[in-house]
Design a protein around this motif. Structure first.
Motif, mmCIF file in Angstrom:
data_model
loop_
_atom_site.group_PDB
_atom_site.id
_atom_site.type_symbol
_atom_site.label_atom_id
_atom_site.label_comp_id
_atom_site.label_asym_id
_atom_site.label_seq_id
_atom_site.Cartn_x
_atom_site.Cartn_y
_atom_site.Cartn_z
ATOM 1 N N HIS A 1 0.883 -1.144 0.069
ATOM 2 C CA HIS A 1 -0.031 0.111 -0.091
ATOM 3 C C HIS A 1 0.846 1.347 -0.090
ATOM 4 O O HIS A 1 0.451 2.300 0.509
ATOM 5 N N LYS A 2 2.263 1.052 -0.390
ATOM 6 C CA LYS A 2 3.126 2.408 -0.226
ATOM 7 C C LYS A 2 2.651 3.640 -0.976
ATOM 8 O O LYS A 2 2.920 4.590 -0.678
ATOM 9 N N ASP A 3 1.982 3.413 -2.008
ATOM 10 C CA ASP A 3 1.344 4.882 -2.924
ATOM 11 C C ASP A 3 0.214 5.503 -2.251
ATOM 12 O O ASP A 3 -0.202 6.384 -2.798
ATOM 13 N N LYS A 4 -0.395 4.868 -1.018
ATOM 14 C CA LYS A 4 -1.506 5.665 -0.600
ATOM 15 C C LYS A 4 -0.790 6.560 0.417
ATOM 16 O O LYS A 4 0.297 6.554 0.795
ATOM 17 N N LYS A 5 -1.841 7.375 1.071
ATOM 18 C CA LYS A 5 -1.422 8.311 2.007
ATOM 19 C C LYS A 5 -1.296 7.690 3.184
ATOM 20 O O LYS A 5 -1.800 6.546 3.571
ATOM 21 N N SER A 6 -0.426 8.338 4.387
ATOM 22 C CA SER A 6 0.009 7.588 5.341
ATOM 23 C C SER A 6 -1.079 7.290 6.371
ATOM 24 O O SER A 6 -1.138 6.037 6.780
ATOM 25 N N HIS A 7 -2.262 7.901 6.422
ATOM 26 C CA HIS A 7 -3.457 7.776 7.372
ATOM 27 C C HIS A 7 -4.165 6.190 6.662
ATOM 28 O O HIS A 7 -4.585 5.468 7.072
ATOM 29 N N GLN A 8 -4.015 6.553 5.199
ATOM 30 C CA GLN A 8 -4.861 5.125 4.548
ATOM 31 C C GLN A 8 -4.005 3.762 4.820
ATOM 32 O O GLN A 8 -4.536 2.832 4.743
ATOM 33 N N ILE A 9 -2.622 3.855 4.857
ATOM 34 C CA ILE A 9 -1.768 2.886 4.904
ATOM 35 C C ILE A 9 -2.084 2.358 6.282
ATOM 36 O O ILE A 9 -2.158 0.927 6.399
ATOM 37 N N LEU A 10 -1.935 3.036 7.419
ATOM 38 C CA LEU A 10 -2.428 2.482 8.630
ATOM 39 C C LEU A 10 -3.449 2.063 9.001
ATOM 40 O O LEU A 10 -3.805 0.970 9.515
ATOM 41 N N LYS A 11 -4.649 2.481 8.076
ATOM 42 C CA LYS A 11 -6.268 1.886 8.210
ATOM 43 C C LYS A 11 -5.891 0.480 7.486
ATOM 44 O O LYS A 11 -6.508 -0.508 7.994
ATOM 45 N N CYS A 12 -5.116 0.468 6.266
ATOM 46 C CA CYS A 12 -5.176 -1.004 5.745
ATOM 47 C C CYS A 12 -4.341 -1.864 6.644
ATOM 48 O O CYS A 12 -4.881 -3.145 6.391
ATOM 49 N N LEU A 13 -3.347 -1.454 7.281
ATOM 50 C CA LEU A 13 -2.739 -2.348 8.218
ATOM 51 C C LEU A 13 -3.567 -2.899 9.180
ATOM 52 O O LEU A 13 -3.625 -3.912 9.531
ATOM 53 N N HIS A 14 -4.458 -2.173 9.823
ATOM 54 C CA HIS A 14 -5.372 -2.381 11.017
ATOM 55 C C HIS A 14 -6.400 -3.486 10.381
ATOM 56 O O HIS A 14 -6.839 -4.573 10.994
ATOM 57 N N ASN A 15 -6.779 -3.152 9.091
ATOM 58 C CA ASN A 15 -8.004 -4.046 8.393
ATOM 59 C C ASN A 15 -7.279 -5.330 8.302
ATOM 60 O O ASN A 15 -8.020 -6.287 8.656
ATOM 61 N N LEU B 1 -6.690 -11.333 9.859
ATOM 62 C CA LEU B 1 -5.757 -12.445 10.089
ATOM 63 C C LEU B 1 -6.249 -12.868 11.614
ATOM 64 O O LEU B 1 -6.176 -14.086 12.028
ATOM 65 N N LEU B 2 -6.757 -12.075 12.555
ATOM 66 C CA LEU B 2 -7.058 -12.542 13.940
ATOM 67 C C LEU B 2 -8.379 -13.216 13.668
ATOM 68 O O LEU B 2 -8.476 -14.046 14.649
ATOM 69 N N ASP B 3 -9.036 -13.085 12.773
ATOM 70 C CA ASP B 3 -10.192 -13.939 12.552
ATOM 71 C C ASP B 3 -11.233 -13.816 13.912
ATOM 72 O O ASP B 3 -11.766 -14.857 14.212
ATOM 73 N N HIS B 4 -11.744 -12.598 14.211
ATOM 74 C CA HIS B 4 -12.457 -12.276 15.361
ATOM 75 C C HIS B 4 -11.893 -13.040 16.728
ATOM 76 O O HIS B 4 -12.754 -12.799 17.743
ATOM 77 N N LYS B 5 -10.663 -13.373 16.827
ATOM 78 C CA LYS B 5 -10.055 -13.650 18.051
ATOM 79 C C LYS B 5 -9.724 -12.373 18.899
ATOM 80 O O LYS B 5 -9.421 -11.238 18.339
ATOM 81 N N PRO B 6 -9.572 -12.404 20.204
ATOM 82 C CA PRO B 6 -9.242 -11.179 20.908
ATOM 83 C C PRO B 6 -7.941 -10.649 20.508
ATOM 84 O O PRO B 6 -6.845 -11.423 20.562
ATOM 85 N N GLN B 7 -7.814 -9.438 20.523
ATOM 86 C CA GLN B 7 -6.369 -8.743 20.361
ATOM 87 C C GLN B 7 -5.727 -8.928 21.678
ATOM 88 O O GLN B 7 -6.019 -8.427 22.783
ATOM 89 N N MET B 8 -4.472 -9.446 21.684
ATOM 90 C CA MET B 8 -3.842 -9.750 22.771
ATOM 91 C C MET B 8 -2.938 -8.686 23.493
ATOM 92 O O MET B 8 -2.588 -8.541 24.367
ATOM 93 N N ASP B 9 -2.537 -7.465 22.346
ATOM 94 C CA ASP B 9 -1.791 -6.478 22.871
ATOM 95 C C ASP B 9 -2.170 -5.241 22.251
ATOM 96 O O ASP B 9 -2.834 -5.153 21.330
ATOM 97 N N ASP B 10 -1.786 -4.002 23.019
ATOM 98 C CA ASP B 10 -2.191 -2.632 22.055
ATOM 99 C C ASP B 10 -1.172 -2.792 20.856
ATOM 100 O O ASP B 10 0.052 -3.296 20.700
ATOM 101 N N MET B 11 -1.745 -2.107 19.776
ATOM 102 C CA MET B 11 -0.892 -2.085 18.430
ATOM 103 C C MET B 11 -0.954 -0.376 18.173
ATOM 104 O O MET B 11 -2.106 0.157 18.420
ATOM 105 N N THR B 12 0.271 -0.117 17.985
ATOM 106 C CA THR B 12 0.572 1.297 17.615
ATOM 107 C C THR B 12 1.632 1.263 16.515
ATOM 108 O O THR B 12 2.459 0.434 16.297
ATOM 109 N N SER B 13 1.264 2.367 15.512
ATOM 110 C CA SER B 13 2.028 2.426 14.328
ATOM 111 C C SER B 13 2.113 3.901 13.967
ATOM 112 O O SER B 13 1.264 4.877 14.208
ATOM 113 N N LEU B 14 3.212 4.414 13.523
ATOM 114 C CA LEU B 14 3.565 5.886 13.071
ATOM 115 C C LEU B 14 4.455 5.823 11.667
ATOM 116 O O LEU B 14 5.211 5.052 11.629
#
Length: 608
Positions: free
Chosen positions: A571-585, A590-603
């Motif tokens: 997703h390198k050609d997208k804007k920064s906030h769009q890349i972050l959204k794609c990463l989270h989605n 991948l988690l397939d509705h499993k609970p998130q085990m840790d906080d997730m942060t990216s910049l």
């Protein structure tokens, strides 16, 4: 089970009015359904309709799964009709806390319920009906206390006692043997059964009248008159038996509900309490019979409150409200209480029926949720770090594992005119980690007002955190400084996961490895200043927390790192906030509705 049966008998001896029992059941906070042995619904209270979404239907037990939308806990597999708790109860089984998922046209989103069912038997031990109690456990999944004693278990315990045991029942002036164990049989050389012989025998049986074809319930008494005569006397017991069976069904449901039930006379003197009352308050029946409900008075309500309540119910009104009561131990508990006046045919009040539901845990959870929500809103305001820098596209995002987070990112100007970028991760998550995170952010902001060098700021920060934190907490943090005049980057990292520099083709050109230990672990630490990294046009600097790079702890960490890098590159050609959204989605997929085990942060910081 024997104790429960005795309790039901106590209620049955006291309550002779079927209307009173129905009123009790309709005021319970649990669903109650009763059917006869063919599956025909005899009773279906309003709470049951609300929980299931549908009321009684004229359908066979084999159709219950389809009509009411019953599924196994996987939410997909239809619940086998013959295994439904009520269906099993009609076969003589007792079922406790069976989890069922309900989804139908009225409950489109579905609810999880806990169902406990018991057969209701006649005196011959035949199942003549079944009763099921339903509780909505979608939110709390907190199961109420189950009935632990069963008739079969008591019999098994009786048979296992090595000492001979004889059970007698007084009938008039005589004692009749009604039970004994194996040890008693052995002691009497199998002659114990002779002790059962009596001169008067009473039986209840069904008789079909040839003249009308109707069935009659008869009570037949046989009396032996020495030396060789038998006198037989019969009376019609149909109505009495039907009333007794109906009362037994309703009384059994009242006794087994998890809500406390109190019945008083018109003066407020307690005449009956159920097992749930004993379990909740700690008072036994013996202690409260003859007392007034004032034994539960907590002192949290003034005299006017109780005066208004008494005025309402003595004038025939039903009271509903939230009350703080006191247990025998002195502990206070919140409850939702309903008090219903019961009247005779002339309109005179004969009793008061009170149903009490302990909602302490629910209320405390709601209050905790409110506090956590406030904490989250405050923290979200702190994390709204946004700095518009000409020539750069900068965006960050944090996704907590719970209501609050131990991660944070920040972007701000430094005294030398450069841009400071920080990503940090406090060990653990929740309120404790969130407080440490807020403290860390405050220190970083304070030191950055007078200092621009990343290694110096980390040294000062470590000194403060070492004094503040205990042995179980530490902070990993990467501090990067970007000189916007020439796009030169340097950094210092305290045990944090690597950051990456991507070029315009999505390939990694630099890896910003950690060059120090986590903050707060040891005093007087010095942190190395990194080599300078030259950024070019369209280069992209990406920071993570370990919640993203260690997504599946049971797997090889390298797999999670490669996965995150691949998502960024695609997703390198997208804007920064769009890349972050794609990463989270994509991580959520991948988690397939499993609970998130840790906080997730990216910049992300992209050079335009």
């Amino acid at each position: 089970m024997q104790k429960s049966i005795n309790n039901v008998r106590n209620l049955g001896l006291y309550i002779s009015d079927r209307k009173m029992v129905r009123t009790v059941l309709n005021n319970l906070f649990e669903g109650v359904i009763i059917t006869d042995n063919t599956g025909k619904f005899l009773f279906f209270n309003n709470v049951a309709k609300k929980i299931i979404g549908l009321g009684p239907k004229k359908v066979m037990p084999s159709e219950w799964t389809e009509i009411y939308g019953c599924y196994l806990s996987d939410k997909k597999t239809p619940y086998p009709p013959e295994n439904l708790p009520l269906a099993r109860a009609l076969k003589g089984e007792e079922v406790f806390n069976e989890q069922i998922f309900i989804r139908n046209k009225k409950k489109s989103e579905g609810v999880f319920i806990s169902a406990s069912a018991v057969p209701i038997k006649n005196e011959e031990g035949e199942a003549i009906a079944g009763a099921v109690i339903l509780r909505d456990v979608t939110d709390t999944l907190q199961m109420n206390e189950r009935v632990k004693i069963s008739e079969k278990r008591v019999k098994a315990q009786l048979q296992g006692i090595p000492t001979p045991v004889f059970i007698w029942k007084k009938s008039g002036d005589e004692f009749i043997l009604i039970g004994f164990n194996d040890a008693a049989v052995k002691l009497t050389d199998d002659r114990v059964t002779c002790l059962r012989e009596r001169k008067v025998i009473t039986r209840e049986l069904s008789y079909r009248l040839r003249s009308t074809g109707k069935n009659k319930e008869l009570k037949v008494t046989y009396a032996f008159l020495p030396p060789d005569l038998v006198m037989v006397y019969a009376e019609d017991a149909s109505e009495r038996k039907n009333d007794k069976q109906a009362l037994k069904k309703l009384s059994s449901a009242v006794e087994q509900t998890a809500d406390s039930v109190i019945i008083t006379d018109p003066n407020g003197i307690i005449e009956y309490v159920n097992q749930a009352f004993e379990n909740t308050t700690g008072f036994s029946r013996k202690e409260v019979i003859g007392q007034t409900p004032q034994i539960l008075k907590s002192g949290m309500h003034d005299k006017l409150f109780y005066k208004n309540m008494w005025n309402d119910i003595t004038t025939g009104k039903t009271f509903r409200g939230s009350i703080v009561n006191k247990k025998k131990s002195g502990d206070l508990y919140w409850c939702e209480q309903t008090i219903t006046p019961m009247k005779d045919n002339k309109g005179n009040i004969t009793n008061f029926v009170s149903v009490i539901k302990d909602v302490t845990e629910i209320k405390e959870k709601r209050e905790q949720d409110v506090r956590l929500q406030v904490a989250r809103e405050i923290q979200e305001n702190l994390l709204k770090s946004k700095l518009e820098v000409p020539g750069y596209d900068i965006a960050g995002a944090t996704y907590p594992a719970v209501e609050t987070t131990g991660d944070y990112y920040d972007v701000f100007k430094l005294p030398d005119g450069s841009i400071g970028m920080v990503v940090a991760d406090v060990a653990g998550h929740g309120i404790g980690a969130a407080l440490i995170m807020t403290q860390t952010r405050a220190y970083v902001r304070a030191f950055s007002r007078t200092e621009s060098k990343p290694d110096v700021i980390l040294k000062l920060l470590n000194q403060e955190l070492f004094s503040d934190l205990d042995d179980h907490h530490f902070v990993t943090l990467i501090f990067a400084r970007l000189d916007t005049s020439n796009n030169i980057l340097d950094y210092a990292s305290a045990g944090h996961v690597p950051a990456y520099v991507f070029n315009h083709e999505g390939k990694i050109t630099s890896v910003l490895q950690s060059n120090g230990v986590p903050l707060g672990v040891m005093p007087d630490l010095k942190f190395e200043k990194s080599k300078k990294v030259q950024l070019s046009s369209s280069d992209m600097l990406v920071f993570f927390s370990d919640g993203i790079l260690e997504l599946f702890p049971q797997n090889d960490c390298d797999e999670d790192i490669e996965r995150a890098i691949d998502i960024i590159a695609r997703h390198k050609d997208k804007k920064s906030h769009q890349i972050l959204k794609c990463l989270h989605n994509e991580i959520q997929i991948l988690l397939d509705h499993k609970p998130q085990m840790d906080d997730m942060t990216s910049l992300i910081c992209r050079v335009l």
